[in-house]
Design a protein around this motif. Structure first.
Motif, PDB file in Angstrom:
ATOM      1  N   ASP A 104       1.838   7.205  -6.235  1.00 22.02           N
ATOM      2  CA  ASP A 104       0.584   7.832  -6.610  1.00 22.02           C
ATOM      3  C   ASP A 104       0.147   7.093  -7.855  1.00 22.02           C
ATOM      4  OD1 ASP A 104      -1.314   9.642  -6.662  1.00 22.02           O
ATOM      5  OD2 ASP A 104      -0.469  11.077  -7.866  1.00 22.02           O
ATOM      6  N   VAL A 105      -0.017   5.569  -7.661  1.00 21.46           N
ATOM      7  CA  VAL A 105      -0.611   4.898  -8.747  1.00 21.46           C
ATOM      8  C   VAL A 105      -2.064   5.325  -8.400  1.00 21.46           C
ATOM      9  CG1 VAL A 105      -0.914   2.258  -9.245  1.00 21.46           C
ATOM     10  CG2 VAL A 105       1.231   3.020  -8.484  1.00 21.46           C
ATOM     11  N   GLN A 106      -2.789   5.436  -9.768  1.00 26.47           N
ATOM     12  CA  GLN A 106      -4.073   5.931  -9.698  1.00 26.47           C
ATOM     13  C   GLN A 106      -5.158   4.926 -10.339  1.00 26.47           C
ATOM     14  OE1 GLN A 106      -3.829   9.470 -11.949  1.00 26.47           O
ATOM     15  NE2 GLN A 106      -2.620  10.595 -10.427  1.00 26.47           N
ATOM     16  N   SER A 107      -6.297   5.003  -9.763  1.00 27.94           N
ATOM     17  CA  SER A 107      -7.194   4.073 -10.388  1.00 27.94           C
ATOM     18  C   SER A 107      -8.661   4.899 -10.281  1.00 27.94           C
ATOM     19  CB  SER A 107      -7.366   2.675  -9.470  1.00 27.94           C
ATOM     20  OG  SER A 107      -8.319   1.947  -9.753  1.00 27.94           O
ATOM     21  N   PRO A 108      -9.294   4.663 -11.300  1.00 30.12           N
ATOM     22  CA  PRO A 108     -10.795   5.379 -11.136  1.00 30.12           C
ATOM     23  C   PRO A 108     -11.715   4.563 -10.261  1.00 30.12           C
ATOM     24  CG  PRO A 108     -10.702   4.160 -13.015  1.00 30.12           C
ATOM     25  CD  PRO A 108      -9.313   4.155 -12.458  1.00 30.12           C
ATOM     26  N   THR A 109     -11.405   3.461  -9.573  1.00 28.01           N
ATOM     27  CA  THR A 109     -12.252   2.677  -8.672  1.00 28.01           C
ATOM     28  C   THR A 109     -11.273   2.270  -7.522  1.00 28.01           C
ATOM     29  OG1 THR A 109     -11.976   0.754 -10.043  1.00 28.01           O
ATOM     30  CG2 THR A 109     -13.819   1.874 -10.434  1.00 28.01           C
ATOM     31  N   PRO A 110     -11.875   2.251  -6.350  1.00 21.16           N
ATOM     32  CA  PRO A 110     -11.099   1.798  -5.185  1.00 21.16           C
ATOM     33  C   PRO A 110     -10.566   0.290  -5.037  1.00 21.16           C
ATOM     34  CG  PRO A 110     -13.135   2.223  -4.468  1.00 21.16           C
ATOM     35  CD  PRO A 110     -13.120   2.442  -5.875  1.00 21.16           C
ATOM     36  N   HIS A 111      -9.673  -0.146  -4.444  1.00 17.87           N
ATOM     37  CA  HIS A 111      -9.631  -1.548  -4.160  1.00 17.87           C
ATOM     38  C   HIS A 111     -10.232  -1.742  -2.780  1.00 17.87           C
ATOM     39  CE1 HIS A 111      -5.716   0.644  -2.679  1.00 17.87           C
ATOM     40  NE2 HIS A 111      -5.780  -0.211  -1.919  1.00 17.87           N
ATOM     41  N   THR A 112     -10.761  -2.965  -2.829  1.00 15.24           N
ATOM     42  CA  THR A 112     -11.291  -3.760  -1.649  1.00 15.24           C
ATOM     43  C   THR A 112     -10.294  -4.321  -0.580  1.00 15.24           C
ATOM     44  OG1 THR A 112     -11.686  -5.522  -2.577  1.00 15.24           O
ATOM     45  CG2 THR A 112     -13.325  -3.979  -2.764  1.00 15.24           C
ATOM     46  N   ALA A 113      -9.061  -4.509  -0.868  1.00 16.08           N
ATOM     47  CA  ALA A 113      -7.820  -5.300  -0.167  1.00 16.08           C
ATOM     48  C   ALA A 113      -6.595  -5.001  -1.000  1.00 16.08           C
ATOM     49  CB  ALA A 113      -8.366  -6.586  -0.026  1.00 16.08           C
ATOM     50  N   VAL A 114      -5.639  -4.986  -0.165  1.00 13.52           N
ATOM     51  CA  VAL A 114      -4.141  -5.152  -0.777  1.00 13.52           C
ATOM     52  C   VAL A 114      -3.866  -6.379  -1.467  1.00 13.52           C
ATOM     53  CG1 VAL A 114      -1.711  -4.458  -0.647  1.00 13.52           C
ATOM     54  CG2 VAL A 114      -3.480  -3.047   0.504  1.00 13.52           C
ATOM     55  N   LEU A 115      -3.596  -7.293  -0.564  1.00 11.13           N
ATOM     56  CA  LEU A 115      -3.462  -8.667  -0.868  1.00 11.13           C
ATOM     57  C   LEU A 115      -4.755  -9.448  -0.329  1.00 11.13           C
ATOM     58  CD1 LEU A 115      -1.689 -10.991  -1.816  1.00 11.13           C
ATOM     59  CD2 LEU A 115      -0.470 -11.095   0.310  1.00 11.13           C
ATOM     60  N   GLN A 122       0.898  -1.164   0.082  1.00  9.19           N
ATOM     61  CA  GLN A 122      -0.199  -0.013   0.037  1.00  9.19           C
ATOM     62  C   GLN A 122       0.861   1.342  -0.161  1.00  9.19           C
ATOM     63  OE1 GLN A 122      -3.762   0.243   0.170  1.00  9.19           O
ATOM     64  NE2 GLN A 122      -2.934   2.347  -0.594  1.00  9.19           N
ATOM     65  N   SER A 123       1.781   1.337   0.687  1.00  8.64           N
ATOM     66  CA  SER A 123       2.860   2.329   0.615  1.00  8.64           C
ATOM     67  C   SER A 123       3.613   2.471  -0.732  1.00  8.64           C
ATOM     68  CB  SER A 123       4.055   2.013   1.796  1.00  8.64           C
ATOM     69  OG  SER A 123       4.888   1.353   1.407  1.00  8.64           O
ATOM     70  N   ILE A 124       3.961   1.594  -1.328  1.00  7.97           N
ATOM     71  CA  ILE A 124       4.265   1.828  -2.705  1.00  7.97           C
ATOM     72  C   ILE A 124       3.149   2.372  -3.785  1.00  7.97           C
ATOM     73  CG2 ILE A 124       5.331   0.446  -4.754  1.00  7.97           C
ATOM     74  CD1 ILE A 124       7.343   0.755  -2.401  1.00  7.97           C
ATOM     75  N   TRP A 125       2.047   1.804  -3.582  1.00  4.65           N
ATOM     76  CA  TRP A 125       1.005   2.339  -4.438  1.00  4.65           C
ATOM     77  C   TRP A 125       0.722   4.168  -4.127  1.00  4.65           C
ATOM     78  CZ3 TRP A 125      -2.998  -0.109  -7.376  1.00  4.65           C
ATOM     79  CH2 TRP A 125      -3.865   0.989  -7.899  1.00  4.65           C
ATOM     80  N   ASP A 126       0.774   4.183  -2.748  1.00  7.16           N
ATOM     81  CA  ASP A 126       0.478   5.744  -2.297  1.00  7.16           C
ATOM     82  C   ASP A 126       2.034   6.588  -2.721  1.00  7.16           C
ATOM     83  OD1 ASP A 126      -1.823   4.950  -1.389  1.00  7.16           O
ATOM     84  OD2 ASP A 126      -1.194   4.669   0.729  1.00  7.16           O
ATOM     85  N   TYR A 127       3.055   5.845  -2.292  1.00  5.61           N
ATOM     86  CA  TYR A 127       4.276   6.960  -2.633  1.00  5.61           C
ATOM     87  C   TYR A 127       4.448   7.209  -3.910  1.00  5.61           C
ATOM     88  CZ  TYR A 127       9.381   8.217  -2.531  1.00  5.61           C
ATOM     89  OH  TYR A 127      10.310   9.013  -2.525  1.00  5.61           O
ATOM     90  N   TRP A 147      -4.077  -9.665  -5.698  1.00  7.69           N
ATOM     91  CA  TRP A 147      -3.648  -8.225  -5.478  1.00  7.69           C
ATOM     92  C   TRP A 147      -4.499  -7.129  -5.866  1.00  7.69           C
ATOM     93  CZ3 TRP A 147       0.569  -7.775  -2.314  1.00  7.69           C
ATOM     94  CH2 TRP A 147       1.589  -8.645  -2.355  1.00  7.69           C
ATOM     95  N   PHE A 148      -4.894  -5.886  -4.886  1.00  3.99           N
ATOM     96  CA  PHE A 148      -5.730  -4.912  -5.308  1.00  3.99           C
ATOM     97  C   PHE A 148      -6.898  -5.069  -5.910  1.00  3.99           C
ATOM     98  CE2 PHE A 148      -1.164  -3.557  -4.334  1.00  3.99           C
ATOM     99  CZ  PHE A 148      -1.482  -2.504  -3.647  1.00  3.99           C
ATOM    100  N   PRO A 149      -7.814  -6.025  -5.684  1.00  2.00           N
ATOM    101  CA  PRO A 149      -9.021  -6.432  -6.448  1.00  2.00           C
ATOM    102  C   PRO A 149      -9.751  -5.079  -6.326  1.00  2.00           C
ATOM    103  CG  PRO A 149      -8.996  -7.500  -4.095  1.00  2.00           C
ATOM    104  CD  PRO A 149      -7.517  -6.927  -4.406  1.00  2.00           C
ATOM    105  N   GLY A 150     -10.451  -4.795  -7.455  1.00  2.00           N
ATOM    106  CA  GLY A 150     -11.293  -3.607  -7.393  1.00  2.00           C
ATOM    107  C   GLY A 150     -10.811  -2.529  -8.256  1.00  2.00           C
TER     108      GLY A 150
END
Length: 693
Positions: A56-67, A49-54, A77-80
């Motif tokens: 700034d990976v973008q998605s028009p829809t949120p993820h329901t979990a990381v792993l 999650q820190s790598i995603w945020d650091y 990984w990152f469903p949703g």
């Protein structure tokens, strides 16, 4: 060349910037790198999650979990989320261009240099994508490429990925047979190819190979021709790449890549086992974006070209398109970095060897991060290259090495060369990973001490251990390299492997399910699956460094390119004189790769110079000149098991100095009597070269 700021602040290593960010935004601080690594491999959700945020990976829809599911294979990984590799690249177009940074700088052997701007990259990607879409190329369709390391290959890849089509590339130094062994398995719908290449001072026409590929790939419905050797060449029933990418209208200006599920297939790469066809490995968009950003941006210390701290960053890694380091080079674009690429021989021609070629290229283009296979540096040392005669290398902050272990002697040579240039303690980023997951297990950290011949650390997020024969973790002794936790870029699946058996047998069949699978250490439930066994010998040192000792299986690794032994056998054993054959690659730390080929010949046939040349020619034409053996020996028999398998790995271990009784079970052999010859050969070989240690 883009100029650096007049008064730049002292450079801050990228991994230190990340640790500062963790402290400021997460309240996380660590006593040392080992503590940071242990957190990254035990709290997988928080780390990724820190790598995603650091970044700034973008998605028009949120993820329901990381792993969502920690199983191997099959981690979720990152469903949703929805991602696209090309979305991440194109977000840099405006800021990079505004800062005056090019996207790609390229040069070929003849000295033709080109510079591709970020807006022009975007326009050509859009034009080719729209053309492919008009030809019926859609999500999930495979597009095969037979292209060298030129900007057109990068553009074609991005165009395919933007549509959700699945990319796969082979280098034009590969013969028809080797290419068809790969592409036939994936049934591509389109083919993008060159008419030829110029390499080592020679023009190599590939139009005949292109015709053979078209005949051998009935699934191909459309061909795009890149005029690389002769711009006037026209081939019937092909679209001209130059004309296709000249399009510049409202539709190209408004084109945007499609949002895709995190695990949508991105590309298919090939890593050969020792039996059967090369494995077609499928990686996903999301996993490759995350792992490439983490690898380049933290461990390889490659920054964004328009960020003040890394202003003017220029990243070069010499590679052919047949090596996963081509994929790694392209991934520089994900971080907004100028990619500097070279198409041609790094060592000049056979008649005029010149190992200063890449160094002069790097000096003239202002490369800041320079990478190549370990064999390149060894060749430079042997050739007596003097870097002080190669131009201004003062902008270079680091040297990268992978493909095979870099010896301490060669690393020290490079360090000494840069010291003479006034650059004391040049940083070496020595990597070890694989095509299999298009990433690295072991690599560099600019803030850690450097020891020649030793890789600095296990990579963040890579739960790497050395296991002994009982499957127990060991330190300061050589063991099997295993990875006990999933990484987002591990293969989604192998193409055509409907039941997953080939995937399991390739990486997960050595240790029992659940053994060593608990994050942070210990056994997990059997439902978590087994650990990843990579096929390398590794020693983890108590102070944190790592040493790779080459392959633990029988895969051939020549100059960074891996090839299954079965592919060599199919070429050699097609010759009427050869009844049977066996090859081993004695890649070992600090020693040159040595690859002998053993052939059992028909009665009455002698291994003379003419037959040696026919064997070498068969390998060169079917596979690549890189896989021509160092020596060829005639033998009475090839050692085989009772089930008929060639005993490559036992013979390799024998030649590396292990006793015969320890490496082979004679009771399991069909012809144990032939082992006396190999034991005697090993004794002579070791007497000449010295026992590895």
């Amino acid at each position: 060349m883009s100029s650096a700021p007049q008064h730049p602040a002292p450079y801050i290593p990228q991994i230190r910037l990340y640790q500062n960010w963790l402290r400021e935004t997460r309240g996380l601080s660590f006593a040392d790198y080992d503590a940071l690594w242990r957190w990254s491999t035990s709290d997988l959700d928080a780390f990724w999650q820190s790598i995603w945020d650091y970044f700034d990976v973008q998605s028009p829809t949120p993820h329901t979990a990381v792993l969502a599911q920690n199983t191997m294979p099959g981690a979720q990984w990152f469903p949703g989320t929805q991602v696209n590799y090309v979305q991440q690249v194109l977000r840099h177009v405006q800021p990079a261009h505004a800062a005056g940074m090019p996207a790609v700088i390229s040069r070929n052997e003849q000295g033709l240099q080109r510079e591709l701007s970020w807006p022009e990259l975007q326009r050509q990607v859009a034009a080719l994508a729209l053309h492919l879409r008009a030809q019926g190329i859609a999500k999930g369709d495979r597009v095969a490429a037979y292209l060298p390391n030129i900007p057109e290959a990068m553009i074609a890849f991005l165009a395919c990925a933007s549509l959700g089509a699945i990319w796969s590339i082979c280098a034009p130094d590969m013969g028809t047979h080797a290419v068809l062994d790969r592409f036939k398995q994936i049934a591509p719908k389109a083919l993008i190819a060159v008419d030829g290449v110029h390499y080592a001072g020679k023009d190599i026409d590939r139009r005949e190979v292109l015709q053979e590929l078209r005949q051998g790939l009935p699934s191909v419905q459309h061909v795009v021709l890149v005029p690389n050797l002769n711009t006037s060449v026209k081939i019937a029933d092909t679209a001209d790449y130059t004309s296709v990418t000249a399009r510049n209208d409202a539709e190209t200006a408004g084109f945007t890549p499609e949002w895709l599920p995190f695990d949508h297939p991105l590309w298919i790469v090939y890593s050969s086992g020792t039996t059967g066809l090369p494995k077609p490995i499928v990686h996903g968009h999301g996993g490759m974006v995350l792992v490439a950003l983490q690898l380049k941006g933290l461990h390889n210390d490659i920054g964004c070209s328009y960020e003040p701290n890394s202003w003017g960053e220029r990243y070069h890694w010499y590679s052919s398109t047949g090596w996963v380091m081509w994929n790694a080079q392209v991934s520089g674009l994900l971080g907004g970095t100028t990619c500097v690429i070279f198409d041609g021989s790094p060592g000049g021609s056979k008649d005029k060897p010149d190992w200063g070629t890449l160094w002069r290229f790097a000096a003239e283009t202002g490369v800041t991060s320079f990478g190549s296979g370990a064999a390149f540096y060894a060749n430079c040392m042997k050739a007596g290259v003097d870097l002080s005669a190669c131009g201004d290398l003062s902008r270079m902050r680091g040297l990268g090495s992978t493909g095979s272990p870099l010896s301490a002697e060669v690393q020290q040579w490079g360090t000494d060369q840069f010291e003479k240039l006034g650059r004391a303690n040049i940083w070496w980023n020595n990597l070890s990973g694989g095509t299999d997951f298009a990433g690295a297990f072991i690599g560099g950290n600019r803030d850690l001490p450097l020891v020649p011949g030793v890789m600095q650390c296990r990579q963040l997020g890579a739960a790497v251990e050395a296991w002994n024969e009982e499957g127990q973790p060991v330190m300061d002794e050589v063991g099997e390299l295993v990875c006990t936790q999933p990484i987002p870029s591990m293969p989604l699946f192998l193409w055509g492997d409907a039941d997953g058996k080939r995937y399991l047998s390739s990486y997960f069949d050595m240790y029992p399910a659940g053994h060593g699978r608990k994050p942070g250490g210990g056994d997990g439930d059997a439902e978590m699956g087994p650990v990843w066994r990579h096929g390398d010998w590794i020693k983890l040192l108590g102070e944190g460094g790592c040493i790779i000792y080459g392959r633990s299986d029988a895969t051939i690794n020549r100059h960074g390119l891996r090839m299954g032994t079965s592919e060599i056998y199919s070429a050699v054993e097609a010759l009427p004189e050869v009844l049977d054959s066996m090859v081993v690659d004695l890649e070992y730390l600090g020693k040159n790769s040595y690859m002998p080929l053993f052939v059992a010949l028909r009665p009455g046939v002698e291994l003379d110079s003419a037959l040696r040349e026919r064997i070498n020619k068969a390998i060169r034409s079917a596979l690549s000149p890189r896989f021509v053996p160092d020596d060829i020996f005639a033998v009475a028999e090839i050692p085989r098991t009772l089930s008929g398998k060639k005993q490559e790995l036992p013979i390799k271990k024998l030649l590396l100095g292990q006793p015969l009784a320890k490496v082979v079970n004679k009771d399991a052999m069909a012809n144990p009597g032939c082992l006396d010859w190999y034991e005697d050969f090993a004794r002579q070989h070791l007497a000449r070269t010295g026992t590895p240690g």
